[in-house]
Design an enzyme around this catalytic site. Structure first.
Site, PDB file in Angstrom:
ATOM      1  CB  SER A 162      50.129  48.263  36.403  1.00 35.43           C
ATOM      2  OG  SER A 162      50.917  47.529  37.328  1.00 35.43           O
ATOM      3  CE1 TYR A 183      48.780  44.551  43.049  1.00 37.37           C
ATOM      4  CE2 TYR A 183      50.391  45.078  41.365  1.00 37.37           C
ATOM      5  CZ  TYR A 183      49.261  44.398  41.763  1.00 37.37           C
ATOM      6  OH  TYR A 183      48.616  43.573  40.887  1.00 37.37           O
ATOM      7  CB  THR A 189      45.109  45.902  43.194  1.00 40.35           C
ATOM      8  OG1 THR A 189      44.934  46.675  42.001  1.00 40.35           O
ATOM      9  CG2 THR A 189      44.877  44.435  42.881  1.00 40.35           C
ATOM     10  CE  LYS A 221      42.199  45.545  38.418  1.00 37.77           C
ATOM     11  NZ  LYS A 221      43.025  44.364  38.658  1.00 37.77           N
ATOM     12  CG  HIS A 251      44.319  40.284  39.587  1.00 33.47           C
ATOM     13  ND1 HIS A 251      44.556  41.242  40.527  1.00 33.47           N
ATOM     14  CD2 HIS A 251      45.401  40.309  38.770  1.00 33.47           C
ATOM     15  CE1 HIS A 251      45.736  41.813  40.311  1.00 33.47           C
ATOM     16  NE2 HIS A 251      46.265  41.259  39.236  1.00 33.47           N
TER      17      HIS A 251
HETATM   18  C1  LIG Z   1      49.676  40.333  32.278  1.00 33.88           C
HETATM   19  C2  LIG Z   1      48.762  40.926  33.313  1.00 33.88           C
HETATM   20  C3  LIG Z   1      49.290  41.735  34.301  1.00 33.88           C
HETATM   21  C4  LIG Z   1      48.441  42.324  35.246  1.00 33.88           C
HETATM   22  N1  LIG Z   1      48.969  43.191  36.167  1.00 33.88           N
HETATM   23  C5  LIG Z   1      48.135  43.822  37.029  1.00 33.88           C
HETATM   24  C6  LIG Z   1      48.647  44.798  37.930  1.00 33.88           C
HETATM   25  O1  LIG Z   1      49.823  45.130  37.925  1.00 33.88           O
HETATM   26  N2  LIG Z   1      47.761  45.366  38.792  1.00 33.88           N
HETATM   27  C7  LIG Z   1      46.434  45.031  38.819  1.00 33.88           C
HETATM   28  O2  LIG Z   1      45.678  45.564  39.631  1.00 33.88           O
HETATM   29  N3  LIG Z   1      45.932  44.127  37.960  1.00 33.88           N
HETATM   30  C8  LIG Z   1      46.745  43.518  37.070  1.00 33.88           C
HETATM   31  N4  LIG Z   1      46.224  42.627  36.177  1.00 33.88           N
HETATM   32  C9  LIG Z   1      44.778  42.333  36.191  1.00 33.88           C
HETATM   33  C10 LIG Z   1      44.012  43.294  35.266  1.00 33.88           C
HETATM   34  O3  LIG Z   1      43.982  44.588  35.804  1.00 33.88           O
HETATM   35  C11 LIG Z   1      42.550  42.842  35.085  1.00 33.88           C
HETATM   36  O4  LIG Z   1      41.947  42.674  36.342  1.00 33.88           O
HETATM   37  C12 LIG Z   1      42.424  41.553  34.296  1.00 33.88           C
HETATM   38  O5  LIG Z   1      43.388  41.457  33.274  1.00 33.88           O
HETATM   39  C13 LIG Z   1      41.023  41.472  33.679  1.00 33.88           C
HETATM   40  O6  LIG Z   1      40.813  40.262  33.043  1.00 33.88           O
HETATM   41  P1  LIG Z   1      40.997  40.019  31.457  1.00 33.88           P
HETATM   42  O7  LIG Z   1      42.463  39.868  31.228  1.00 33.88           O
HETATM   43  O8  LIG Z   1      40.237  38.758  31.243  1.00 33.88           O
HETATM   44  O9  LIG Z   1      40.419  41.210  30.740  1.00 33.88           O
HETATM   45  C14 LIG Z   1      47.051  42.039  35.218  1.00 33.88           C
HETATM   46  C15 LIG Z   1      46.535  41.233  34.205  1.00 33.88           C
HETATM   47  C16 LIG Z   1      47.369  40.690  33.240  1.00 33.88           C
HETATM   48  C17 LIG Z   1      46.774  39.854  32.144  1.00 33.88           C
END
Ligand SMILES: Cc1cc2nc3c(=O)[nH]c(=O)nc-3n(C[C@H](O)[C@H](O)[C@H](O)COP(=O)(O)O)c2cc1C
Length: 389
Positions: A140, A163, A189, A263, A287
């Site tokens: 990320s 981002y 994303t 994404k 997400h």
């Molecule tokens: C705490 C947290 C922070 C996240 N930060 C980002 C991020 O910075 N960029 C991004 O594209 N997705 C982010 N995501 C989404 C994840 O990439 C992913 O799409 C998502 O966690 C998938 O679902 P799951 O947690 O059920 O496996 C984040 C998810 C979580 C749980």
């Protein structure tokens, strides 16, 4: 990760492994989690016992009513597997390729923000665990370690998630740095706008020094030591582009030769548009239920996206993967590989690099077991007919 018995666990906590997370012995006294984690849900319990409540909530919760968050796991549980019997399969080859990169299993680590809040080693630990197991870490741009720091943490392949800075000069420099550091692809994303009650209630934010480093790491050199947390937060909100459109990808093509992955796609027509633009990968994702509440689960949308893409780009899926059988369902319905978010964060919180490794091992072994039961010799050959209509 070695099995933890209750005394080891107490010693480990008392030794101060996690004092930086503000956890004392009382957390252990209260914790009722299984001591030797055998499934992803066990790691969630360990993380809950170790993390401060506001950090656990930040990881755990979804937007507003959390309908999408619940639907992500419920939709997997509604799908039924219908395996043929007597297939004579005794082992399965879990290896595959994603965008030309060979990986040992079709499970990648999704980009996740704020990783130094979960463990002092943050994304560096995640990078080492991914490399040890033979998979890819999506880093990320809010990971709280710089692109270069994570790149140097392991020799394993990594993708960088962007981002997009409003200032295209800064965006260009960042992408050039990412390419120079050896990342293998760029994830853009496109689902934006988080609205989470728990975080608002907890007034969740990064500690000021972490926030300052994060902004400077991205290339915002005018972030000063004198800026207050509120000023940095406002700066950060102003700095990110929330209004870009499909033209961004043409611009990115002028900046980098890296494969481009979008994404946050759920609609078939958006997937078709991504293909028309020549994008290399599509992550079907909501997400993890953290964006617009009420969106459908990504597994529900996968068949339509796969039909629209028709093999012209690689399809990945995340949101709600908690079991090896979930991975089988995603592969059967058209994903080349899946990504996990929360499961590895729970592993990271529980035991750093070893915890993330163990999470990947559990999912790998569950996947292996499920594929053998389904008569599949390879993850590249999981038939659509396994999932009942
Ligand atoms: C705490 C947290 C922070 C996240 N930060 C980002 C991020 O910075 N960029 C991004 O594209 N997705 C982010 N995501 C989404 C994840 O990439 C992913 O799409 C998502 O966690 C998938 O679902 P799951 O947690 O059920 O496996 C984040 C998810 C979580 C749980």
């Amino acid at each position: 990760m070695a099995p933890l018995d209750r005394r080891d666990f107490a010693r480990w906590l008392a030794a101060g492994t996690c004092t930086s997370l503000g956890i004392g012995r009382s957390a252990f006294a209260q914790q009722t989690a299984p001591i030797e984690p055998v499934c992803i849900a066990d790691f969630r319990e360990l993380a809950k016992a170790k993390l401060p409540g506001s950090t656990f909530d930040y990881v755990e919760t979804g937007s507003t009513e959390q309908v999408t968050l619940r639907e992500n796991t419920a939709a997997f549980q509604r799908l039924r597997l219908l395996p043929p019997v007597l297939s004579g399969v005794a082992s399965t080859d879990l290896s595959t390729t994603v965008l030309g990169e060979k990986i040992a299993l079709p499970i990648l680590l999704a980009p996740v923000a704020a990783q130094r809040l979960y463990h002092p080693q943050g994304a560096l630990a995640a990078a080492r665990a991914a490399a040890a197991i033979g998979t890819i870490l999506g880093v990320s741009s809010s990971a709280t370690n710089s692109a270069e720091e994570v790149a140097a943490a392991s020799t394993g392949p990594k993708w960088f998630q962007l981002y997009v800075p409003k200032d295209r000069g800064i965006a260009r420099q960042l992408v050039e740095r990412v390419e120079r550091s050896g990342y293998k692809a760029l994830i853009v994303t496109v689902d934006l706008g988080e609205w989470k009650d728990a975080d608002r209630r907890n007034k969740f934010s990064l500690p000021p020094e972490m926030m300052r480093k994060h902004l400077r790491d991205l290339g915002y050199a005018d972030v000063t030591d004198a800026m207050t947390p509120a000023e940095m937060s406002a700066y950060s909100t102003r700095a990110v582009d929330l209004t870009f459109d499909w033209d961004l990808f043409a611009w990115l093509r002028t900046v980098t030769k890296l494969p481009l992955i979008i994404k946050g796609v759920l609609r078939a027509e958006d997937a078709r548009r991504a293909v028309d633009l020549g994008l290399d990968g599509i992550i079907v994702s909501n997400h993890g239920g953290r964006r617009l509440d009420g969106m459908p689960s990504s597994i529900e949308m996968l068949p339509a996206v796969a039909a629209a893409v028709d093999g012209k780009a690689e399809i990945f899926l995340d949101s709600g993967i908690r079991r090896g059988t979930d991975v089988v369902k995603a592969l059967a319905l058209g994903a080349r590989a899946v990504l996990i978010g929360r499961p590895y964060v729970w592993g990271l919180a529980a035991d750093g690099e070893a915890g993330v490794r163990k999470v990947l091992e559990i999912l790998r072994d569950e996947l292996q077991n499920a594929l053998i039961s389904c008569g599949c010799r390879s993850v590249r050959d999981v038939p659509r007919t396994l999932v009942m209509r």
